[in-house]
Design an enzyme around this catalytic site. Structure first.
Site, mmCIF file in Angstrom:
data_model
loop_
_atom_site.group_PDB
_atom_site.id
_atom_site.type_symbol
_atom_site.label_atom_id
_atom_site.label_comp_id
_atom_site.label_asym_id
_atom_site.label_seq_id
_atom_site.Cartn_x
_atom_site.Cartn_y
_atom_site.Cartn_z
ATOM 1 N N SER A 11 0.843 -1.193 0.000
ATOM 2 C CA SER A 11 0.000 0.000 0.000
ATOM 3 C C SER A 11 0.883 1.250 0.000
ATOM 4 O O SER A 11 2.017 1.223 0.483
ATOM 5 C CB SER A 11 -0.909 0.021 1.231
ATOM 6 O OG SER A 11 -0.178 0.398 2.390
ATOM 7 N N LYS A 81 0.118 -0.018 15.427
ATOM 8 C CA LYS A 81 -1.252 -0.316 15.856
ATOM 9 C C LYS A 81 -1.799 -1.571 15.161
ATOM 10 O O LYS A 81 -2.773 -2.157 15.631
ATOM 11 C CB LYS A 81 -2.182 0.879 15.628
ATOM 12 C CG LYS A 81 -2.592 1.171 14.200
ATOM 13 C CD LYS A 81 -3.513 2.383 14.155
ATOM 14 C CE LYS A 81 -3.923 2.745 12.738
ATOM 15 N NZ LYS A 81 -4.830 1.788 12.107
ATOM 16 N N ASP A 82 -1.164 -1.994 14.067
ATOM 17 C CA ASP A 82 -1.581 -3.214 13.370
ATOM 18 C C ASP A 82 -0.857 -4.462 13.873
ATOM 19 O O ASP A 82 -1.138 -5.569 13.407
ATOM 20 C CB ASP A 82 -1.316 -3.085 11.862
ATOM 21 C CG ASP A 82 -2.216 -2.058 11.205
ATOM 22 O OD1 ASP A 82 -3.301 -1.785 11.750
ATOM 23 O OD2 ASP A 82 -1.824 -1.519 10.146
ATOM 24 N N ARG A 147 -13.130 -0.313 4.075
ATOM 25 C CA ARG A 147 -11.817 -0.955 4.045
ATOM 26 C C ARG A 147 -11.045 -0.429 2.853
ATOM 27 O O ARG A 147 -11.547 0.295 2.027
ATOM 28 C CB ARG A 147 -11.975 -2.482 3.931
ATOM 29 C CG ARG A 147 -12.589 -3.177 5.132
ATOM 30 C CD ARG A 147 -11.616 -3.438 6.277
ATOM 31 N NE ARG A 147 -10.291 -3.869 5.822
ATOM 32 C CZ ARG A 147 -9.981 -5.093 5.414
ATOM 33 N NH1 ARG A 147 -10.894 -6.045 5.417
ATOM 34 N NH2 ARG A 147 -8.758 -5.390 5.021
ATOM 35 N N ASN A 149 -6.953 0.876 1.162
ATOM 36 C CA ASN A 149 -5.916 1.826 1.536
ATOM 37 C C ASN A 149 -6.485 3.253 1.570
ATOM 38 O O ASN A 149 -7.650 3.481 1.245
ATOM 39 C CB ASN A 149 -4.700 1.704 0.604
ATOM 40 C CG ASN A 149 -5.012 2.066 -0.836
ATOM 41 O OD1 ASN A 149 -5.712 3.039 -1.114
ATOM 42 N ND2 ASN A 149 -4.487 1.295 -1.774
ATOM 43 N N ARG A 153 -10.194 4.695 0.192
ATOM 44 C CA ARG A 153 -11.225 5.227 1.091
ATOM 45 C C ARG A 153 -11.625 6.648 0.687
ATOM 46 O O ARG A 153 -12.809 6.983 0.691
ATOM 47 C CB ARG A 153 -10.721 5.180 2.537
ATOM 48 C CG ARG A 153 -10.433 3.767 3.025
ATOM 49 C CD ARG A 153 -10.023 3.759 4.493
ATOM 50 N NE ARG A 153 -9.414 2.454 4.841
ATOM 51 C CZ ARG A 153 -9.275 2.004 6.062
ATOM 52 N NH1 ARG A 153 -9.692 2.719 7.096
ATOM 53 N NH2 ARG A 153 -8.723 0.841 6.304
ATOM 54 N N CYS A 240 -8.564 -6.196 16.945
ATOM 55 C CA CYS A 240 -9.527 -5.408 16.171
ATOM 56 C C CYS A 240 -10.958 -5.899 16.409
ATOM 57 O O CYS A 240 -11.911 -5.303 15.923
ATOM 58 C CB CYS A 240 -9.195 -5.443 14.688
ATOM 59 S SG CYS A 240 -9.271 -7.076 13.977
#
Length: 302
Positions: A11, A81-82, A147, A149, A153, A240
């Protein structure tokens, strides 16, 4: 020439983050050749279902870790965060870079703030944490999954699919899209995901050469913050699948402050706590606030 290979998602944002790390490493280690190894992950490929439905954020890491195990890459760069609370055995995070803007971004072509949206407006976000906080502030709004990249969005917003969407400020800023931010959704009213806006490097445990090369990127104050936030999330078994928010800040050199929230994406009900602790024991502060959240009934939302 000595070479370091960085596994990365394809991405635009992931490539930006990996190139940023590569540039910092080239500067720190003259003569080091740093090359990117772009890979596609299941988290990037399956866009018709929420992350929670297909197995969680760890789907963004698996292929990168396999590449390291096979010797096809030396390290990987992630949005922290992922990264799951528990790494796969055999992997470490030797470098956490300085945190960027941790706030979320309200993005709309017609309105300046979340409060200004008309009754029943359509807001796009797949994050349960963001959905819970929108519900708490504006229970009248329609929430829809979103959802893909950042550019995907934004294109869906621009195509009329939504009246507004919520993204991370840091991602927009890193891609040169800061002008799309209509307003910031920021602490203390609005809390980010644990470790939001932090880039981290992962490599194999025991790979002393790679750990040594990456360690120059370590930002100790940010490591302290994210250990408190991720410590809280770990104690709540967060992923998540659950709407957990946490934000730590250093009050002074010796004192750490942490705010946290667990909420319901269904109706906006939430439990919030905040507390302070010594900055040399960040994970203990996170665990203590996690226990407070559970004592106040947060388990209902987990």
């Amino acid at each position: 020439m000595d070479t370091l290979r960085i596994a990365t998602r394809k991405s635009p944002l992931a490539l930006w983050q990996s190139e940023h790390v590569a540039a910092r490493l080239r500067l720190a280690h003259p003569g080091l050749e740093v090359v990117l190894v772009p890979l596609s992950t299941r988290g990037d490929e399956v866009l018709d279902r929420s992350l929670a439905a297909i197995g969680g954020k760890g789907l963004f890491l698996k292929e990168l870790e396999v590449a390291m195990e096979r010797g096809e890459a030396d390290c990987a760069v992630h949005s922290l965060k992922d990264v799951p609370m528990e790494l796969e055995p055999g992997f470490v995070l030797p470098a956490v870079l300085e945190r960027a803007d941790p706030a979320d971004a309200f993005v709309s072509n017609g309105w300046d703030t979340l409060q200004a949206l008309p009754h029943g407006a359509r807001v796009g976000t797949s994050s349960l944490r963001r959905q819970a906080q929108v519900r708490a502030l504006r229970p009248d709004l329609q929430l829809s999954d979103l959802r893909g990249n950042v550019n995907t969005r934004l294109a869906r917003l621009d195509g009329g699919g939504y009246d507004a969407i919520i993204l991370a400020c840091a991602g927009l800023q890193r891609l040169g899209l800061e002008a799309r931010i209509r307003s910031r959704l920021a602490p203390p009213q609005w809390l980010p995901a644990p470790a939001q806006a932090v880039v981290a490097a992962e490599c194999r445990a025991g790979d002393e050469r790679t750990i040594g090369l990456l360690s120059v990127l370590e930002h100790a104050p940010t490591r302290t913050l994210i250990e408190a936030e991720r410590g809280l999330n770990r104690a709540l078994h967060g992923s998540c699948h659950v709407p957990v928010a946490a934000y730590a800040e250093l009050h002074d050199a010796a004192t750490l402050r942490l705010q946290a929230m667990v909420g319901s994406a269904a109706d906006g009900r939430a439990v919030r706590v905040q507390g302070e602790g010594p900055s040399d024991a960040p994970e203990a502060l996170g665990r203590r606030l996690a226990a407070e959240l559970l004592a106040r009934g947060a388990g209902e939302f987990l």
